[in-house]
Design a protein around this motif. Sequence first.
Motif, PDB file in Angstrom:
ATOM      1  N   ASP A 517      63.064  85.302 -50.781  1.00 27.13           N
ATOM      2  CA  ASP A 517      63.423  86.457 -49.948  1.00 27.13           C
ATOM      3  C   ASP A 517      64.931  86.711 -50.035  1.00 27.13           C
ATOM      4  O   ASP A 517      65.383  87.860 -50.080  1.00 27.13           O
ATOM      5  CB  ASP A 517      63.021  86.221 -48.480  1.00 27.13           C
ATOM      6  CG  ASP A 517      61.534  86.474 -48.237  1.00 27.13           C
ATOM      7  OD1 ASP A 517      60.821  86.846 -49.203  1.00 27.13           O
ATOM      8  OD2 ASP A 517      61.085  86.305 -47.083  1.00 27.13           O
ATOM      9  N   THR A 518      65.699  85.647 -50.048  1.00 28.88           N
ATOM     10  CA  THR A 518      67.160  85.777 -50.128  1.00 28.88           C
ATOM     11  C   THR A 518      67.579  86.328 -51.484  1.00 28.88           C
ATOM     12  O   THR A 518      68.406  87.244 -51.574  1.00 28.88           O
ATOM     13  CB  THR A 518      67.809  84.392 -49.887  1.00 28.88           C
ATOM     14  OG1 THR A 518      67.341  83.885 -48.635  1.00 28.88           O
ATOM     15  CG2 THR A 518      69.322  84.492 -49.877  1.00 28.88           C
ATOM     16  N   VAL A 519      66.981  85.781 -52.529  1.00 24.88           N
ATOM     17  CA  VAL A 519      67.310  86.235 -53.878  1.00 24.88           C
ATOM     18  C   VAL A 519      66.964  87.718 -54.048  1.00 24.88           C
ATOM     19  O   VAL A 519      67.742  88.500 -54.606  1.00 24.88           O
ATOM     20  CB  VAL A 519      66.555  85.362 -54.912  1.00 24.88           C
ATOM     21  CG1 VAL A 519      66.492  86.025 -56.265  1.00 24.88           C
ATOM     22  CG2 VAL A 519      67.214  83.989 -55.004  1.00 24.88           C
ATOM     23  N   LEU A 520      65.817  88.115 -53.516  1.00 27.97           N
ATOM     24  CA  LEU A 520      65.415  89.521 -53.646  1.00 27.97           C
ATOM     25  C   LEU A 520      66.343  90.423 -52.828  1.00 27.97           C
ATOM     26  O   LEU A 520      66.714  91.517 -53.267  1.00 27.97           O
ATOM     27  CB  LEU A 520      63.960  89.708 -53.205  1.00 27.97           C
ATOM     28  CG  LEU A 520      62.930  88.918 -54.019  1.00 27.97           C
ATOM     29  CD1 LEU A 520      61.512  89.212 -53.526  1.00 27.97           C
ATOM     30  CD2 LEU A 520      63.029  89.211 -55.512  1.00 27.97           C
ATOM     31  N   ALA A 521      66.739  89.961 -51.639  1.00 25.84           N
ATOM     32  CA  ALA A 521      67.676  90.740 -50.825  1.00 25.84           C
ATOM     33  C   ALA A 521      68.994  90.905 -51.569  1.00 25.84           C
ATOM     34  O   ALA A 521      69.603  91.980 -51.568  1.00 25.84           O
ATOM     35  CB  ALA A 521      67.912  90.043 -49.486  1.00 25.84           C
ATOM     36  N   GLN A 522      69.419  89.836 -52.233  1.00 22.87           N
ATOM     37  CA  GLN A 522      70.682  89.910 -52.983  1.00 22.87           C
ATOM     38  C   GLN A 522      70.596  90.924 -54.116  1.00 22.87           C
ATOM     39  O   GLN A 522      71.549  91.665 -54.358  1.00 22.87           O
ATOM     40  CB  GLN A 522      71.000  88.543 -53.606  1.00 22.87           C
ATOM     41  CG  GLN A 522      71.598  87.545 -52.649  1.00 22.87           C
ATOM     42  CD  GLN A 522      71.876  86.243 -53.375  1.00 22.87           C
ATOM     43  OE1 GLN A 522      70.978  85.409 -53.506  1.00 22.87           O
ATOM     44  NE2 GLN A 522      73.100  86.061 -53.854  1.00 22.87           N
ATOM     45  N   ILE A 523      69.464  90.935 -54.792  1.00 23.96           N
ATOM     46  CA  ILE A 523      69.316  91.872 -55.914  1.00 23.96           C
ATOM     47  C   ILE A 523      69.385  93.306 -55.403  1.00 23.96           C
ATOM     48  O   ILE A 523      70.090  94.156 -55.964  1.00 23.96           O
ATOM     49  CB  ILE A 523      68.000  91.578 -56.678  1.00 23.96           C
ATOM     50  CG1 ILE A 523      68.151  90.247 -57.433  1.00 23.96           C
ATOM     51  CG2 ILE A 523      67.653  92.717 -57.625  1.00 23.96           C
ATOM     52  CD1 ILE A 523      66.872  89.744 -58.074  1.00 23.96           C
ATOM     53  N   ALA A 524      68.673  93.575 -54.294  1.00 23.03           N
ATOM     54  CA  ALA A 524      68.725  94.920 -53.718  1.00 23.03           C
ATOM     55  C   ALA A 524      70.137  95.236 -53.238  1.00 23.03           C
ATOM     56  O   ALA A 524      70.676  96.330 -53.465  1.00 23.03           O
ATOM     57  CB  ALA A 524      67.726  95.033 -52.561  1.00 23.03           C
TER      58      ALA A 524
END
Lengths: 790, 286
Positions: A517-524
Amino acid sequence: MTPKTSRPAGTQPETGQTTVVNTSPWKVDGIGLVTGAPLFVDDLQLRGTLHVKLLGSPHAHARIRSIDVSEALRVKGVQLILTHENTPRVPHTTAGQGYPEPSPYDAFMFDTKVRFVGDRVAAVVAETATAAREARKRIRVDYEVLPAILSVRDAKRPGAPVIHDEPDATGIHDARRNVAAHFDFEHGSVAMGFEMADLIVETEIENGYAQHCPIEPHVCLTYLDPEGRVVVRTSTQVPFHCRRILAQCLQIPVSRIRVIKPRVGGGFGTKQEILLEDVCALATLRTGRPVKWELTRAEEFYASRTRHPMVVNVKIGVKPNGDITALDMRALSNTGAYGTHSLTVLTNAGAKTLPLYHAEHVRFDGDAVYTNLPVAGAYRGYGGTQGAFALETLIDEVCERGGFDPIAFRKRNALDTGHTSPVFAAMGEGKEGVPMVIESCGLRECIDRGAEAIGWAHKRGQGRHRPGPVKRGVGMACLMQGSGIPLIDMAAARIKMNEDGSFNLFAGATDIGTGSDTVLAQIAAEVLTVPTHMVNVLSSDTDVTPFDTGAYASSTTYISGGAVKKAAEALRAEIFDYCAEMWNVPPETLHLEAGQVLSAQGQSIAFSDLVLRAFMGFGGMQRQFEGHASHTSPTSPPPFSAHFAEVEVDTETGNVRVLDYVAAVDCGVAIHPLQAEGQVEGAALNGISYALCEQMVFDARGKLRNDSFADYKIFTSLDAPPIRTILVKTHEPTGPFGAKSIAEICINGPIPAIANAIADAVGIRLRRSPFTPERVLEALRAKAGAEAVL
Amino acid sequence: MKLQGYHTPKTLEETLSILDAEAKRGRSAAVLAGGTDVMVRMREGRMRPEVLVQIEALSDLAAIDESAAAIRLGARVSFAQLMTSKVIAQHAEVLALASRDVGAPQIQSRGTIGGQLGTASPVGDLLPPLVALEAEVIARSVDGERRVPVESWLRGVGVCDRRPNELIMGVEFRKVSAATRSLWHKAGPRRAQSISKVSFAALIRLSAERRVEHIRLVFGAVAVTAKRAAKTEALLAGQVLTPALIQQAQQTAMMEFTPITDLRSTDAYRRRMVGVMLRRGLVSLL
Ligand SMILES: Cc1cc2nc3c(=O)[nH]c(=O)nc-3n(C[C@H](O)[C@H](O)[C@H](O)COP(=O)(O)OP(=O)(O)OC[C@H]3O[C@@H](n4cnc5c(N)ncnc54)[C@H](O)[C@@H]3O)c2cc1C
């Protein structure tokens, strides 16, 4: 589909410089986790919840002649007892894989036959767990006990009992010979390759049965929503496969099921299975009541899933200059009582190892066979662990026998950027693969930096000369894995923008403690030029989020991350369109910066003002900025890694102690370096514990003898050696911001690196893991005995 | 049989009369000290007491008492106390060494010496040290108090000399002289929370010329109870410790035990470890 726009999404130039990606912000779920917020499956307490207890088979192999539940039903509080007599008989696989699954349909909710100690016989659903346990004791089962297969080597023997003799199973390779799955391919002719070789070395390894040991056991809570649909709140890695397989087993439409994955306390593969959900959902549908089932730790050990024990034989032919003429791998995999992941784990033993070294002639031949032992399934490494043990032991042996330097030999033969391997096309996940040219490979740098860190040059071959009974050695292993399953794994994401300039990201992806979830938030956040905390993530709710295959195959950062990046870019394109119209400028002149839209002409607007305007219609242009996208990949770029272990071997006690462990990993660009390091350390420690200590032990009737943490030992923090992670940065052009995977690869290193280090220290080859003091001492004595005879 | 009663006596007299009354009624009563064995065993169904007698209020039993020549440990003395006590460090170091290898901090603070003696497990880590110390178990009932040497207290796997109405009061042993060396070693599968494959406790006093003046060699997990290596002790007693003698002692010790193969280790490994531990311990004295 990207929204209609005057230019394609994602045209804001990628400078290669990132502000959020490749930094380590707080985990988006970190505060809730460390403060003990009620966020796991079991934290939701619904009034009137019924509890499930399973009656497991006491026999490794038996036919159920009859079941009498009448007395059990009379126990106060018992609502329902499910058996093969009152449940739908639908052949399926419990493996949560892409459809059609490469695993045989050899499982039933309940069957007339039991195939391992602990196999499902009946499920009692009662007001309390105590009542359910009480009733369980009163179920009378008449078994016809059958001869059992308790060793992988006995499965194919003529006259062996047939474990899956049911006529309605499908997809079993050869049920009558207990072969669940088979795979073979040959590139060139290994026979010819071995003829060309000057030195041929062969080795055979065997890894043990092991359990994932997630802190949170499998747990599932089901209840009806106001419209009578069944809601399944479950600790799973595969919410969408879960929904589909539930619909299949219960014979109800997908539309009647909602699967929610809250926080999950670890999976490591064991939750890539539909293990509890069918019973809970059926019980809820039958009773109208919430139903909860949580496995006990003992059940977790014997009745969930394990690693596939394998016997892997590898043979290599080399020329005097170190060229490899032939590589031949044969694998015999024990899938236990059911064939979940049997084919794909088997093929991965070759697919994730054989391409690592160029060989003119390559062959793989493997069978996965049934036994009456616990069911093997997905486990971090997924065949790669078994294959790497064999191949990297073999490389060490061939170097020793042929006088090659293990580092030089590996560098000479290893895959590199711009290279390909025939294995890529030949071996996929249980079928043919896809051809692939490596676009990023930092393996050589991993080897060099890892060797430097461990002190290879001055330690290798030296520690055995130390005085006294305690010797030292260093060993290494090279590894590769994949990033998702090419042309099968698919992820989708949706992102919307709020009036304070924050975003909601809806992703099918499944964070099971992995940090995705953190990695995906960072990408966005990177695409949208905001800090990570401005992206709120909601993942894995089949009613709310778009589809994703799930948390497995090292796919989430690469595949789901790709979807999130595209979705954010689609949203960005909408913003550009809107502002272009508002300011009457060409959209090409716009870009985002620190939460604002800027134009080349000097106009600017903060996200919050922009969204307020778009929501409330100042000037009439009203809309919700939103982006969504799907992502698949035609390739599966491997992460690469070199592992180095320094060990101390006490030749009198057989104790092996890891003094130092270095894992140098090329995962492309690490989106969140701290979490990447966490994945490396976690996997390495998991692997070290498995290499030295962890094993499931069975009695002569196939019953697990150590079904608790008291008797199944995993390493604690006191046993953990220093583990040093070196992230070797490369840029994978097909990955989001250059990323590849990192989740699984590092569990494959410890067994061969430690085995090779032991060989360096004391000259024995351990081919059976775990390397317990008892086995080390036995091998040392055998060697001493052999030397005495010579 | 289900748990029917739970007593929390406030005084020693009350405790003893409860134990006596329950014994007379024929109900199986278990004293609950730290509970680190009782709770686990009850949950696993390996122990089914009808009554529990919790002795948390008996604070006298948690004391370490020192007299001129002896030390008395109350039954409720915990591993943690043994690890930190100055008296123990000075006069019975072997107990502190062994306590450090028990379980992990949680178990060390809950688990007690009375529990070790009550459970009488072949792998109880304090039992070899207590045998080496030639400790006496003090047990009391309404009928009176008696003292039993630890060696005879331990009667078999999980079997001890306790009578149904008895409370273990504690143990007493002579102080170990400053000239005596304490040895302790535990072989387990990992560094904490592990059950011994083999354990070894020894007390040895050598003269200036390395003559063995006093020797107690005790092994755990290789027999039904913690057991002295009597033949090896006899071999060494009065002799000058030399490498050759140590070699001989190693062989003798290995032959003294017939360990079993179980989940945790093999008979062959255990036997070899007996020899290795002994030799290493003795060599460390040279
Ligand atoms: C996770 C874990 C790890 C462990 N690791 C170790 C280890 O490394 N080494 C080791 O030796 N042990 C270990 N143990 C076992 C246990 O901690 C010890 O045996 C400890 O000494 C038990 O003490 P207790 O006070 O908890 O006993 P309890 O559980 O309270 O009692 C144990 C037995 O003794 C009896 N008893 C206790 N006190 C008295 C008394 N005053 N009078 C009469 N009877 C009495 C009880 O009735 C019962 O039969 C471990 C246990 C656990 C759960």
